[in-house]
Design an enzyme around this catalytic site. Structure first.
Site, short mmCIF file in Angstrom:
data_model
loop_
_atom_site.label_atom_id
_atom_site.label_comp_id
_atom_site.label_asym_id
_atom_site.label_seq_id
_atom_site.Cartn_x
_atom_site.Cartn_y
_atom_site.Cartn_z
N GLU A 35 84.99 19.11 31.31
CA GLU A 35 85.93 17.61 30.24
C GLU A 35 84.60 17.29 29.37
OE1 GLU A 35 88.20 16.60 31.01
OE2 GLU A 35 88.51 16.44 32.95
N HIS A 79 85.93 19.09 26.54
CA HIS A 79 86.29 18.52 25.31
C HIS A 79 86.40 17.28 24.38
CE1 HIS A 79 89.46 20.36 29.05
NE2 HIS A 79 89.19 20.85 28.28
N TYR A 85 86.32 16.95 20.57
CA TYR A 85 87.09 16.08 19.16
C TYR A 85 85.91 15.93 18.54
CZ TYR A 85 89.85 15.20 23.71
OH TYR A 85 90.58 15.81 24.54
#
Length: 376
Positions: free
Chosen positions: A116, A119, A123
């Protein structure tokens, strides 16, 4: 129950429940109560990737040429995804590790949380490649009411479990006066909070990302923002694995044959669990309205997205034994499956970055039986 990071008490980990047993002492994988978690770990490790591998130079040009309503859709989704993975990058470790009792689940949670963080970094990689001042985007995340309201619904279950677990470890079961407030701590109530937290996490992985995914892939269907879509595709592949993990945990807890002693808790919490799903679906529909407040985009609009939310909510609830709350229907955006299933599209390596590769997938173990059919 006092928590220790290394219990000196010898135990049989095969007889421990997933949660609220003896804390894990030796991280051993030669014997496993639930082999599914080892399989998830290996799969996640084979998925390893870095956002910097994807070239976003073309995306910057595409973004500058988008109409204002599509810029709003694109940036708003990135803001929301940043928030979700900011939560998921830390919360599973903080909430679940102190109460986990088997090593394979412990390692899966840590592996899941690490992915995570990739991730979240993705962004940032996307945003700083398409806008001149990324701070303006990130600073708006907390102050944006449409994002903030949804964050509250996600974090409340994590926060409650974390706080109650801390009291349980420090003070044990009973009624405790803390800062002038009576706190009731008992194991059964803790199990309820755990189950509802797991449901909330399952909903996050199962539903909350998919409006954003659909929009990203809709841009790429028009050959716009393709670098972003490649990154989102890698993220979606990871999230599908995390969803599988939470579904397995929930189904294992509800199966009486596994001796997890959670069957009664699951039944008692069923109505609230269903409401968490339905509430999330309604919030995602509201988010779709916010995204398309200034106009739709080619191939996607608010009504289609709302139908898709109902479609995936039905599937996700059915996967953990709940009845489908919405009318049964076919997938209103079937083309999204080409993006969500990483093996569907074959790409020449020299043409573009490959977003479906796996790492470490060669089995190097060879037994004597493998050579029986060979003759010299």
């Amino acid at each position: 129950m006092s928590y220790t990071i290394f219990s000196k008490k010898k135990n049989n980990q095969l007889k421990e429940p997933m949660f609220f047993g003896q804390p894990v002492n030796i991280a051993r994988y030669d014997q496993q109560k639930y082999k599914i978690f080892e399989q998830l770990i290996e799969k996640q490790l084979s998925f390893f990737w870095r956002p910097e591998e994807i070239d976003l130079s073309r995306d910057r040009i595409d973004f500058q040429n988008l109409p204002d309503n599509e810029k709003h859709i694109f940036i708003s989704n990135l803001k929301y995804q940043t928030l979700l993975d900011s939560i998921q990058g830390r919360s599973p470790n903080i909430a679940f590790l102190p109460i986990i009792s088997i090593p394979e689940l412990e390692t899966w949670i840590e592996t899941w949380s690490f992915s995570e963080t990739i991730h979240s970094r993705s962004y940032t990689h996307i945003i700083r490649n398409i806008v001149n001042c990324p701070s303006l985007v990130f600073d708006d995340i907390i102050s944006n009411k449409n994002i903030y309201d949804r964050a509250q619904n996600i974090s409340i279950y994590y926060d409650e479990l974390i706080n109650l677990t801390s009291y349980w470890h420090l003070l044990g079961e009973g009624i405790h006066l803390i800062n002038g407030k009576k706190i009731h701590i008992n194991l059964r109530f803790l199990k309820k909070r755990l189950y509802l937290c797991l449901i909330s996490v399952n909903v996050l992985e199962a539903i909350r990302f998919y409006v954003s995914f659909a929009c990203s892939f809709a841009f790429a269907e028009r050959e716009l923002m393709e670098g972003n879509a490649k990154i989102i595709r890698l993220i979606a592949r990871d999230e599908a694995l995390h969803l599988t993990g939470t579904q397995h945990i929930l189904n294992l807890l509800s199966n009486i044959k596994n001796n997890e002693n959670m069957e009664d808790v699951v039944l008692e919490c069923k109505e609230e669990a269903i409401n968490i799903f339905i509430s999330a679906a309604q919030q995602e529909k509201k988010w779709a309205s916010y995204l398309f407040k200034s106009g739709s985009m080619l191939g996607l609009n608010k009504d289609i997205l709302c139908q898709y939310i109902e479609y995936i909510t039905n599937i996700r609830m059915h996967a953990i034994g709940f009845k489908m709350p919405f009318k049964k229907q076919s997938n209103p955006i079937p083309w999204i499956n080409d993006w969500l299933t990483s093996d569907n599209i074959q790409i020449a390596p020299q043409e573009t970055e490959i977003s479906s590769y796996l790492v470490g997938q060669i089995d190097s173990e060879v037994s004597d039986n493998e050579f029986k059919k060979f003759e010299l």
